[in-house]
Design an enzyme around this catalytic site. Structure first.
Site: not given
Length: 182
Positions: A127, A140
């Site tokens: 991330d 995402d």
């Protein structure tokens, strides 16, 4: 080749191309993040809204389930299979495109869990998009946007299958005599 077979091939090709392109973008952005942000630095993009910060997330959304990484990984495998099957089976190009983005998002994060694993299906997702309240990645974004689009398709009554199309046709035929009687 029948007309129906031609449409099926087109939907499968669109699903595969959209999913592949989206997956490539996801993986390239993660590779960039690992190279550019490996020393723990943060790059501010829009102060107060978005910065780039590398985080290895063993959990799911918002870091939930970080103690059950292998369960999340197995669910991701099941989701990828289900999304691929649904993306190929639908009669709607809209459904196919939305499902291809969901598939790319699920597969992109699953690839991370396999590539950066401490054990069998015990890896972490890369991330780097830091919104202040959450850190995520391009996969995402695909999952969220696909989810919103799928809800919209359901609310609009976009037929997913031939059965849905037949049911819609039957409903419209049944409502026509009622409208004529008024």
């Amino acid at each position: 080749m029948t007309n129906q077979q031609g449409r099926l091939r087109t939907r499968v090709a669109v699903f595969a191309c959209v999913a592949a392109a989206a997956l490539i973008v996801d993986q390239l952005t993660k590779a960039w993040a690992m190279a550019a942000l490996s020393n723990g630095q943060t790059i501010r993009v829009i102060p107060g809204l978005l910065s780039f910060t590398l985080v290895r997330n063993p959990g799911a959304s918002l870091g939930m389930g970080s103690g059950a990484t292998w369960v999340i990984s197995l669910l991701a495998v099941v989701a990828c299979v289900a999304l691929a099957v649904a993306g190929v089976r639908t009669i709607s190009m809209k459904w196919s495109v939305a499902l291809s983005f969901a598939f790319a998002g699920a597969l992109g994060n699953l690839i991370d869990r396999v590539m950066y694993a401490d054990g069998f299906l015990n890896g972490k997702v890369v991330d780097f998009l830091n919104y202040g309240w959450s850190v995520g990645n391009v996969a995402d974004i695909y999952l969220v946007v696909a989810g919103v689009v799928l809800v919209i398709l359901i609310l609009m009554g976009e037929p997913f299958s031939h059965k849905d199309l037949i049911e819609q046709s039957d409903e419209s035929l049944q409502s026509e005599p009622e409208a004529d009687a008024k």
